[in-house]
Design a protein around this motif. Structure first.
Motif, mmCIF file in Angstrom:
data_model
loop_
_atom_site.group_PDB
_atom_site.id
_atom_site.type_symbol
_atom_site.label_atom_id
_atom_site.label_comp_id
_atom_site.label_asym_id
_atom_site.label_seq_id
_atom_site.Cartn_x
_atom_site.Cartn_y
_atom_site.Cartn_z
ATOM 1 N N ALA A 17 -5.772 18.241 -1.861
ATOM 2 C CA ALA A 17 -4.337 17.995 -1.681
ATOM 3 C C ALA A 17 -4.056 17.362 -0.317
ATOM 4 O O ALA A 17 -3.253 16.432 -0.213
ATOM 5 C CB ALA A 17 -3.560 19.302 -1.832
ATOM 6 N N THR A 18 -4.733 17.832 0.727
ATOM 7 C CA THR A 18 -4.505 17.247 2.051
ATOM 8 C C THR A 18 -5.017 15.815 2.118
ATOM 9 O O THR A 18 -4.394 14.967 2.758
ATOM 10 C CB THR A 18 -5.172 18.088 3.164
ATOM 11 O OG1 THR A 18 -6.564 18.199 2.910
ATOM 12 C CG2 THR A 18 -4.545 19.462 3.266
ATOM 13 N N GLY A 23 -3.801 10.121 2.248
ATOM 14 C CA GLY A 23 -3.902 8.803 1.628
ATOM 15 C C GLY A 23 -2.539 8.186 1.394
ATOM 16 O O GLY A 23 -2.363 6.970 1.538
ATOM 17 N N GLN A 24 -1.566 9.001 1.007
ATOM 18 C CA GLN A 24 -0.222 8.485 0.812
ATOM 19 C C GLN A 24 0.433 8.092 2.141
ATOM 20 O O GLN A 24 1.220 7.159 2.204
ATOM 21 C CB GLN A 24 0.652 9.529 0.120
ATOM 22 C CG GLN A 24 0.277 9.759 -1.323
ATOM 23 C CD GLN A 24 1.067 10.905 -1.939
ATOM 24 O OE1 GLN A 24 1.750 11.654 -1.253
ATOM 25 N NE2 GLN A 24 0.964 11.022 -3.262
ATOM 26 N N ARG A 25 0.095 8.829 3.196
ATOM 27 C CA ARG A 25 0.727 8.601 4.493
ATOM 28 C C ARG A 25 0.138 7.380 5.222
ATOM 29 O O ARG A 25 0.867 6.546 5.723
ATOM 30 C CB ARG A 25 0.560 9.851 5.350
ATOM 31 C CG ARG A 25 1.082 9.743 6.743
ATOM 32 C CD ARG A 25 2.559 9.779 6.807
ATOM 33 N NE ARG A 25 2.966 11.184 6.847
ATOM 34 C CZ ARG A 25 4.208 11.557 6.927
ATOM 35 N NH1 ARG A 25 5.150 10.654 6.973
ATOM 36 N NH2 ARG A 25 4.524 12.810 6.945
ATOM 37 N N ALA A 29 -7.625 3.281 2.287
ATOM 38 C CA ALA A 29 -8.754 2.762 3.064
ATOM 39 C C ALA A 29 -8.991 3.600 4.318
ATOM 40 O O ALA A 29 -10.135 3.941 4.637
ATOM 41 C CB ALA A 29 -8.511 1.303 3.432
ATOM 42 N N TRP A 30 -7.921 3.937 5.041
ATOM 43 C CA TRP A 30 -8.069 4.748 6.248
ATOM 44 C C TRP A 30 -8.546 6.160 5.908
ATOM 45 O O TRP A 30 -9.322 6.758 6.665
ATOM 46 C CB TRP A 30 -6.761 4.804 7.030
ATOM 47 C CG TRP A 30 -6.453 3.525 7.731
ATOM 48 C CD1 TRP A 30 -5.469 2.637 7.407
ATOM 49 C CD2 TRP A 30 -7.135 2.978 8.854
ATOM 50 N NE1 TRP A 30 -5.501 1.566 8.255
ATOM 51 C CE2 TRP A 30 -6.515 1.752 9.157
ATOM 52 C CE3 TRP A 30 -8.208 3.387 9.627
ATOM 53 C CZ2 TRP A 30 -6.936 0.953 10.208
ATOM 54 C CZ3 TRP A 30 -8.627 2.590 10.671
ATOM 55 C CH2 TRP A 30 -7.997 1.395 10.954
ATOM 56 N N THR A 31 -8.089 6.688 4.781
ATOM 57 C CA THR A 31 -8.531 8.025 4.365
ATOM 58 C C THR A 31 -10.010 8.018 4.032
ATOM 59 O O THR A 31 -10.751 8.930 4.442
ATOM 60 C CB THR A 31 -7.707 8.501 3.156
ATOM 61 O OG1 THR A 31 -6.323 8.479 3.500
ATOM 62 C CG2 THR A 31 -8.100 9.900 2.737
#
Length: 148
Positions: A17-18, A23-25, A29-31
């Motif tokens: 969930a985190t 990923g949404q924030r 790619a960064w996640t």
């Protein structure tokens, strides 16, 4: 024991969930970069801590010195590496205190070493200097049984 099992089952779901929220924030790619970088850092820490700990323990044992401080710092470092190896933000956050404890304990003197607790031999017993405090204060007004 059932509570611990429940937490072990719940941890991957919370981690997932985190990661979804991250990923949404910041973007997928960064996640993914975060997960890969923390995993690689975890592998590097485990390799470095594991081998250096093994070599230092062998040196201490050859010198007949206590390897306790090295083992303590090394195991905190390996635990931090394992936590970084698992993908997720919570385990990464838990790895930080482990790294700090590994860094704090890295050069701590062991028993019998200069700056560490003193060690004495009395017969077959080894005595290590330390401080002891009673968890509960003694109450001298209560019932007491004296034996002859």
């Amino acid at each position: 024991m059932a509570f611990v099992r429940f937490l072990l089952l719940l941890l991957p779901l919370i981690e997932l969930a985190t990661l979804i929220l991250l990923g949404q924030r910041v973007g997928v790619a960064w996640t993914l970069l975060w997960v890969l970088a923390s995993g690689l850092l975890g592998v590097l820490i485990i390799q470095r801590q594991g081998w250096s700990m093994l070599q230092q323990v062998q040196q201490r044992m050859a010198q007949e010195r206590s390897p306790f401080g090295i083992l303590q710092a090394g195991l905190w470092g390996v635990l931090a590496g394992l936590l970084l190896l698992f993908p997720g933000l919570i385990t990464d956050a838990l790895a930080l205190p482990c790294l700090l404890l590994a860094w704090r304990n890295r050069n701590r003197p062991g028993p019998g070493e200069p700056g560490g607790p003193q060690v004495w031999q009395r017969g077959e017993h080894t005595i290590i200097e330390g401080e002891w405090r009673s968890a509960e204060p003694r109450d001298s007004s209560g019932p007491r049984i004296d034996r002859d």
